[in-house]
Design an enzyme around this catalytic site. Structure first.
Site, PDB file in Angstrom:
ATOM      1  N   ARG A  35      10.533  26.586  52.528  1.00 22.73           N
ATOM      2  CA  ARG A  35      11.132  26.111  51.261  1.00 22.73           C
ATOM      3  C   ARG A  35      12.247  25.105  51.549  1.00 22.73           C
ATOM      4  O   ARG A  35      12.579  24.855  52.708  1.00 22.73           O
ATOM      5  CB  ARG A  35      11.689  27.290  50.453  1.00 22.73           C
ATOM      6  N   SER A 162      25.603  20.289  59.039  1.00 24.71           N
ATOM      7  CA  SER A 162      26.097  20.245  57.655  1.00 24.71           C
ATOM      8  C   SER A 162      27.421  19.503  57.622  1.00 24.71           C
ATOM      9  O   SER A 162      28.172  19.499  58.610  1.00 24.71           O
ATOM     10  CB  SER A 162      26.323  21.670  57.136  1.00 24.71           C
ATOM     11  N   TYR A 175      29.917  29.740  58.566  1.00 22.98           N
ATOM     12  CA  TYR A 175      28.908  28.671  58.409  1.00 22.98           C
ATOM     13  C   TYR A 175      29.405  27.375  59.058  1.00 22.98           C
ATOM     14  O   TYR A 175      28.665  26.719  59.805  1.00 22.98           O
ATOM     15  CB  TYR A 175      28.651  28.476  56.916  1.00 22.98           C
ATOM     16  N   ALA A 177      31.615  27.019  61.390  1.00 19.22           N
ATOM     17  CA  ALA A 177      31.653  27.189  62.853  1.00 19.22           C
ATOM     18  C   ALA A 177      30.253  27.020  63.432  1.00 19.22           C
ATOM     19  O   ALA A 177      30.069  26.359  64.466  1.00 19.22           O
ATOM     20  CB  ALA A 177      32.225  28.562  63.209  1.00 19.22           C
ATOM     21  N   LYS A 179      27.771  25.310  62.181  1.00 21.57           N
ATOM     22  CA  LYS A 179      27.297  23.934  62.032  1.00 21.57           C
ATOM     23  C   LYS A 179      28.071  22.968  62.929  1.00 21.57           C
ATOM     24  O   LYS A 179      27.526  21.971  63.404  1.00 21.57           O
ATOM     25  CB  LYS A 179      27.377  23.505  60.559  1.00 21.57           C
TER      26      LYS A 179
HETATM   27  P1  NAP Z   1      17.226  27.557  51.902  1.00 22.24           P
HETATM   28  O1  NAP Z   1      16.469  27.040  50.735  1.00 22.24           O
HETATM   29  O2  NAP Z   1      18.062  28.766  51.746  1.00 22.24           O
HETATM   30  O3  NAP Z   1      16.208  27.746  53.112  1.00 22.24           O
HETATM   31  C1  NAP Z   1      16.633  28.301  54.320  1.00 22.24           C
HETATM   32  C2  NAP Z   1      15.438  28.400  55.242  1.00 22.24           C
HETATM   33  O4  NAP Z   1      15.875  28.979  56.482  1.00 22.24           O
HETATM   34  C3  NAP Z   1      14.351  29.277  54.676  1.00 22.24           C
HETATM   35  O5  NAP Z   1      13.109  28.628  54.840  1.00 22.24           O
HETATM   36  C4  NAP Z   1      14.423  30.523  55.543  1.00 22.24           C
HETATM   37  O6  NAP Z   1      13.163  31.101  55.783  1.00 22.24           O
HETATM   38  C5  NAP Z   1      14.928  29.976  56.850  1.00 22.24           C
HETATM   39  N1  NAP Z   1      15.510  31.014  57.688  1.00 22.24           N
HETATM   40  C6  NAP Z   1      16.623  31.737  57.455  1.00 22.24           C
HETATM   41  N2  NAP Z   1      16.824  32.623  58.447  1.00 22.24           N
HETATM   42  C7  NAP Z   1      15.815  32.444  59.333  1.00 22.24           C
HETATM   43  C8  NAP Z   1      15.449  33.046  60.572  1.00 22.24           C
HETATM   44  N3  NAP Z   1      16.203  34.011  61.093  1.00 22.24           N
HETATM   45  N4  NAP Z   1      14.342  32.615  61.204  1.00 22.24           N
HETATM   46  C9  NAP Z   1      13.579  31.624  60.679  1.00 22.24           C
HETATM   47  N5  NAP Z   1      13.861  31.020  59.504  1.00 22.24           N
HETATM   48  C10 NAP Z   1      14.968  31.428  58.839  1.00 22.24           C
HETATM   49  O7  NAP Z   1      18.220  26.445  52.466  1.00 22.24           O
HETATM   50  P2  NAP Z   1      18.201  24.851  52.509  1.00 22.24           P
HETATM   51  O8  NAP Z   1      19.218  24.390  51.560  1.00 22.24           O
HETATM   52  O9  NAP Z   1      16.818  24.334  52.437  1.00 22.24           O
HETATM   53  O10 NAP Z   1      18.822  24.628  53.977  1.00 22.24           O
HETATM   54  C11 NAP Z   1      18.063  24.242  55.095  1.00 22.24           C
HETATM   55  C12 NAP Z   1      19.035  23.875  56.209  1.00 22.24           C
HETATM   56  O11 NAP Z   1      19.893  22.812  55.764  1.00 22.24           O
HETATM   57  C13 NAP Z   1      19.956  25.022  56.608  1.00 22.24           C
HETATM   58  O12 NAP Z   1      20.200  24.980  57.986  1.00 22.24           O
HETATM   59  C14 NAP Z   1      21.230  24.698  55.863  1.00 22.24           C
HETATM   60  O13 NAP Z   1      22.360  25.261  56.484  1.00 22.24           O
HETATM   61  C15 NAP Z   1      21.237  23.190  55.930  1.00 22.24           C
HETATM   62  N6  NAP Z   1      22.060  22.561  54.918  1.00 22.24           N
HETATM   63  C16 NAP Z   1      21.806  22.730  53.597  1.00 22.24           C
HETATM   64  C17 NAP Z   1      22.642  22.111  52.658  1.00 22.24           C
HETATM   65  C18 NAP Z   1      22.428  22.243  51.177  1.00 22.24           C
HETATM   66  O14 NAP Z   1      23.280  21.763  50.430  1.00 22.24           O
HETATM   67  N7  NAP Z   1      21.351  22.846  50.711  1.00 22.24           N
HETATM   68  C19 NAP Z   1      23.712  21.336  53.101  1.00 22.24           C
HETATM   69  C20 NAP Z   1      23.931  21.184  54.455  1.00 22.24           C
HETATM   70  C21 NAP Z   1      23.097  21.797  55.363  1.00 22.24           C
HETATM   71  P3  NAP Z   1      12.752  32.577  55.266  1.00 22.24           P
HETATM   72  O15 NAP Z   1      12.960  32.580  53.787  1.00 22.24           O
HETATM   73  O16 NAP Z   1      11.328  32.693  55.691  1.00 22.24           O
HETATM   74  O17 NAP Z   1      13.655  33.534  55.978  1.00 22.24           O
END
Ligand code: NAP
Length: 266
Positions: A35, A162, A175, A177, A179
């Site tokens: 996702r 991030s 978080y 730390a 990143k």
């Molecule tokens: P999200 O919708 O919450 O998706 C997080 C993903 O990480 C999910 O597919 C989840 O898979 C997977 N995941 C979590 N724990 C895991 C594990 N132990 N092993 C394998 N997969 C795992 O978040 P997102 O917003 O798309 O974020 C994706 C990345 O971008 C993250 O690293 C986040 O920190 C970074 N980010 C996001 C934002 C933002 O504003 N959204 C900003 C900066 C950085 P499952 O559901 O299968 O566990």
């Protein structure tokens, strides 16, 4: 430790892919690709012709949806379940992929979690959970895949950091730390692998519209948008397009960099 594999190919074996797609013949592993940003990255890489391994942990159905979405556009993908925070499970996942495809060319460490709280109230469990997934998870995949990258003298590693890791963020000590740690990991591994033609970069998204940010209280979301000079949240495609560029040959002389996709936040 848990490894699950679901193979998926488009019905014509992907023959309708255009021959000029930049990543044709490449194998990409994208963690947390069921996702959000991970799914968009998986679709962008598959759109460029890569066979994408869609990693998931808890969301098997969502990962299969990503695979189906890629196949419906004529691409190739497979879903593989593995908790990236588990060192041995990551080793098994890598062996399984190498056993099947003989090579991996692109690794995107996207899996991430949040457990926000003020530091004085943060539990040790929440600190460990975030560090083990976001930072150790990236180490685990890099550790197991780097010897194949070194042998093949090529490879692209993209770590999704991030803006919180660049600037810090109140309520996100764990978080931020993790990143910021990913940035140090990126720069160090980039130096270790550069002489073999392997590029290692970090992408630092700002405030992107996904389930992670949709879970925030409305007031926090408003405050976050107010801090974006461009005045809006980013889209998952904003992050995926940059990641696809870093995965392709047009970025072959770029390594050890942190590139922000944040509407001007940083
Ligand atoms: P999200 O919708 O919450 O998706 C997080 C993903 O990480 C999910 O597919 C989840 O898979 C997977 N995941 C979590 N724990 C895991 C594990 N132990 N092993 C394998 N997969 C795992 O978040 P997102 O917003 O798309 O974020 C994706 C990345 O971008 C993250 O690293 C986040 O920190 C970074 N980010 C996001 C934002 C933002 O504003 N959204 C900003 C900066 C950085 P499952 O559901 O299968 O566990």
């Amino acid at each position: 430790m848990r490894i699950v594999t679901e193979m998926g190919m488009s019905e014509d074996g992907g023959k309708n892919l255009e021959a000029n797609k930049e990543l044709l013949g490449k194998v990409a592993l994208v963690t947390g690709a069921g996702r959000g940003i991970g799914r968009a990255i998986a679709c962008a890489l598959a759109g460029q012709g890569a066979l994408v391994i869609v990693n998931y942990n808890g969301s098997r159905e969502r990962a299969l949806e990503t695979v189906a979405q890629i196949q419906s556009c004529g691409g190739k993908a497979e879903a593989v379940g593995c908790d990236v925070s588990d060192f041995q499970a990551c080793g098994k996942m890598v062996e399984e992929i190498i056993g099947k495809y003989a090579h991996v060319d692109i690794l995107v460490n996207n899996a991430g979690v949040t457990r926000d709280n003020l530091v004085m109230r943060m539990s040790e469990e929440d600190y460990d959970k975030v560090l083990n997934t976001n930072l150790k998870g990236a180490f685990n995949t890099i550790r197991h895949l780097s010897r194949y990258f070194l042998k093949q003298r090529s490879g692209k590693i993209i770590n999704i950091s991030s803006v919180s890791g660049v600037l810090g963020n109140a309520g996100q000590a764990n978080y931020s730390a993790s990143k910021a740690g990913l940035i140090g990991l990126t720069k160090s591994v980039a130096r270790e692998l550069a002489s073999r033609g392997i590029c290692v970069n970090a992408v630092a998204p700002g405030f992107i519209d996904t389930e992670m940010t949709q879970a925030l209280p409305e007031k926090s979301r408003e405050a976050a948008v107010a801090a974006v000079p461009m005045g809006r949240m980013g889209t998952v495609e904003d992050v995926a397009q940059l990641t696809a560029f870093l995965a392709g040959s047009r970025s072959d002389y770029i390594t050890g960099q942190v590139i922000c996709v944040d509407g001007g936040m940083s």
